[in-house]
Design a protein around this motif. Structure first.
Motif, mmCIF file in Angstrom:
data_model
loop_
_atom_site.group_PDB
_atom_site.id
_atom_site.type_symbol
_atom_site.label_atom_id
_atom_site.label_comp_id
_atom_site.label_asym_id
_atom_site.label_seq_id
_atom_site.Cartn_x
_atom_site.Cartn_y
_atom_site.Cartn_z
ATOM 1 N N ASP A 32 46.336 51.070 13.944
ATOM 2 C CA ASP A 32 45.587 52.322 13.838
ATOM 3 C C ASP A 32 44.802 52.632 15.106
ATOM 4 O OD1 ASP A 32 46.560 52.585 11.299
ATOM 5 O OD2 ASP A 32 44.738 51.883 10.309
ATOM 6 N N GLU A 33 44.820 51.706 16.060
ATOM 7 C CA GLU A 33 44.126 51.856 17.350
ATOM 8 C C GLU A 33 42.645 52.180 17.175
ATOM 9 O OE1 GLU A 33 46.381 54.604 19.687
ATOM 10 O OE2 GLU A 33 48.118 53.280 19.764
ATOM 11 N N LEU A 34 42.017 51.472 16.244
ATOM 12 C CA LEU A 34 40.585 51.639 16.027
ATOM 13 C C LEU A 34 39.807 50.723 16.962
ATOM 14 C CD1 LEU A 34 40.431 51.608 12.123
ATOM 15 C CD2 LEU A 34 40.319 53.584 13.619
ATOM 16 N N PRO A 35 38.603 51.115 17.359
ATOM 17 C CA PRO A 35 37.764 50.194 18.127
ATOM 18 C C PRO A 35 37.396 49.001 17.241
ATOM 19 C CG PRO A 35 36.601 52.254 17.676
ATOM 20 C CD PRO A 35 37.984 52.409 17.162
ATOM 21 N N TRP A 36 37.081 47.860 17.868
ATOM 22 C CA TRP A 36 36.821 46.622 17.125
ATOM 23 C C TRP A 36 35.742 46.773 16.047
ATOM 24 C CZ3 TRP A 36 40.119 42.938 16.716
ATOM 25 C CH2 TRP A 36 41.006 42.659 17.756
ATOM 26 N N PRO A 37 34.591 47.403 16.330
ATOM 27 C CA PRO A 37 33.573 47.490 15.264
ATOM 28 C C PRO A 37 34.056 48.258 14.032
ATOM 29 C CG PRO A 37 32.578 47.973 17.383
ATOM 30 C CD PRO A 37 34.058 47.919 17.602
ATOM 31 N N GLN A 38 34.740 49.364 14.237
ATOM 32 C CA GLN A 38 35.239 50.139 13.109
ATOM 33 C C GLN A 38 36.366 49.390 12.396
ATOM 34 O OE1 GLN A 38 36.483 54.097 14.064
ATOM 35 N NE2 GLN A 38 36.983 54.605 11.963
ATOM 36 N N ALA A 39 37.220 48.711 13.165
ATOM 37 C CA ALA A 39 38.295 47.922 12.560
ATOM 38 C C ALA A 39 37.726 46.791 11.722
ATOM 39 C CB ALA A 39 39.218 47.367 13.651
ATOM 40 N N ALA A 40 36.647 46.158 12.186
ATOM 41 C CA ALA A 40 36.022 45.074 11.423
ATOM 42 C C ALA A 40 35.446 45.589 10.106
ATOM 43 C CB ALA A 40 34.929 44.415 12.256
ATOM 44 N N LEU A 41 34.827 46.750 10.144
ATOM 45 C CA LEU A 41 34.261 47.329 8.927
ATOM 46 C C LEU A 41 35.362 47.655 7.924
ATOM 47 C CD1 LEU A 41 31.815 48.462 7.412
ATOM 48 C CD2 LEU A 41 32.241 50.635 8.555
ATOM 49 N N GLU A 42 36.413 48.309 8.380
ATOM 50 C CA GLU A 42 37.493 48.653 7.473
ATOM 51 C C GLU A 42 38.240 47.414 6.981
ATOM 52 O OE1 GLU A 42 40.051 51.864 8.411
ATOM 53 O OE2 GLU A 42 38.416 53.106 9.166
ATOM 54 N N ALA A 43 38.395 46.417 7.845
ATOM 55 C CA ALA A 43 39.089 45.188 7.445
ATOM 56 C C ALA A 43 38.317 44.454 6.364
ATOM 57 C CB ALA A 43 39.293 44.284 8.657
ATOM 58 N N SER A 44 36.998 44.454 6.458
ATOM 59 C CA SER A 44 36.206 43.758 5.444
ATOM 60 C C SER A 44 36.355 44.420 4.081
ATOM 61 C CB SER A 44 34.735 43.693 5.855
ATOM 62 O OG SER A 44 34.179 44.988 5.932
ATOM 63 N N VAL A 45 36.494 45.733 4.063
ATOM 64 C CA VAL A 45 36.696 46.445 2.791
ATOM 65 C C VAL A 45 38.111 46.218 2.275
ATOM 66 C CG1 VAL A 45 36.790 48.714 1.722
ATOM 67 C CG2 VAL A 45 34.945 48.175 3.299
ATOM 68 N N TRP A 46 39.112 46.342 3.153
ATOM 69 C CA TRP A 46 40.502 46.184 2.730
ATOM 70 C C TRP A 46 40.785 44.757 2.290
ATOM 71 C CZ3 TRP A 46 43.944 49.574 1.294
ATOM 72 C CH2 TRP A 46 43.801 50.897 1.715
ATOM 73 N N ALA A 47 40.141 43.755 2.860
ATOM 74 C CA ALA A 47 40.361 42.367 2.444
ATOM 75 C C ALA A 47 39.733 42.088 1.086
ATOM 76 C CB ALA A 47 39.804 41.414 3.489
ATOM 77 N N LEU A 48 38.738 42.867 0.716
ATOM 78 C CA LEU A 48 38.081 42.663 -0.571
ATOM 79 C C LEU A 48 38.999 43.059 -1.731
ATOM 80 C CD1 LEU A 48 35.367 41.791 -1.745
ATOM 81 C CD2 LEU A 48 34.664 44.180 -1.696
ATOM 82 N N VAL A 49 39.843 44.046 -1.534
ATOM 83 C CA VAL A 49 40.715 44.546 -2.607
ATOM 84 C C VAL A 49 41.667 43.460 -3.118
ATOM 85 C CG1 VAL A 49 42.496 46.231 -3.175
ATOM 86 C CG2 VAL A 49 40.476 46.938 -1.875
ATOM 87 N N LEU A 105 43.587 39.133 9.044
ATOM 88 C CA LEU A 105 44.861 39.852 9.001
ATOM 89 C C LEU A 105 44.650 41.354 9.117
ATOM 90 C CD1 LEU A 105 47.998 39.791 8.266
ATOM 91 C CD2 LEU A 105 47.193 40.330 5.967
ATOM 92 N N PHE A 106 43.778 41.893 8.286
ATOM 93 C CA PHE A 106 43.554 43.340 8.307
ATOM 94 C C PHE A 106 42.835 43.784 9.580
ATOM 95 C CE2 PHE A 106 44.146 43.010 3.638
ATOM 96 C CZ PHE A 106 45.193 43.910 3.534
ATOM 97 N N LEU A 107 42.013 42.925 10.170
ATOM 98 C CA LEU A 107 41.342 43.267 11.425
ATOM 99 C C LEU A 107 42.377 43.525 12.512
ATOM 100 C CD1 LEU A 107 38.742 43.565 13.083
ATOM 101 C CD2 LEU A 107 38.822 41.107 13.470
ATOM 102 N N GLY A 108 43.336 42.624 12.629
ATOM 103 C CA GLY A 108 44.389 42.814 13.625
ATOM 104 C C GLY A 108 45.216 44.056 13.347
ATOM 105 N N LEU A 109 45.584 44.251 12.083
ATOM 106 C CA LEU A 109 46.389 45.423 11.740
ATOM 107 C C LEU A 109 45.655 46.728 12.012
ATOM 108 C CD1 LEU A 109 48.044 44.286 8.383
ATOM 109 C CD2 LEU A 109 49.148 44.580 10.598
ATOM 110 N N LYS A 110 44.396 46.788 11.603
ATOM 111 C CA LYS A 110 43.627 48.026 11.802
ATOM 112 C C LYS A 110 43.397 48.303 13.286
ATOM 113 C CE LYS A 110 42.436 50.030 8.136
ATOM 114 N NZ LYS A 110 43.098 51.279 7.848
#
Length: 62
Positions: free
Chosen positions: A29-46, A20-25
């Motif tokens: 936010d128009e982030l490239p896939w690698p950066q979106a994956a990193l941020e999504a993994s952190v945001w999903a942990l919360v 969910l957060f990968l798609g949103l990010k």
């Protein structure tokens, strides 16, 4: 709920959160896939940790 079943539910919830957060990010936010994956993994942990803590608090109440 047994320990293994609870672990499976937690992993499934975390995985769904990452997707969910990968798609949103990526799209909002128009982030490239690698950066979106990193941020999504952190945001999903919360919410995963918040859900675990809420479940523990609810179970510990008399």
């Amino acid at each position: 709920m047994t320990g293994w079943r609870k672990a499976g539910v937690v992993v499934a919830a975390y995985g769904a959160g990452v997707v969910l957060f990968l798609g949103l990010k990526h799209w909002l936010d128009e982030l490239p896939w690698p950066q979106a994956a990193l941020e999504a993994s952190v945001w999903a942990l919360v919410p995963t940790v918040a859900g675990l803590v809420a479940g523990w608090v609810q179970r510990e109440r008399p």
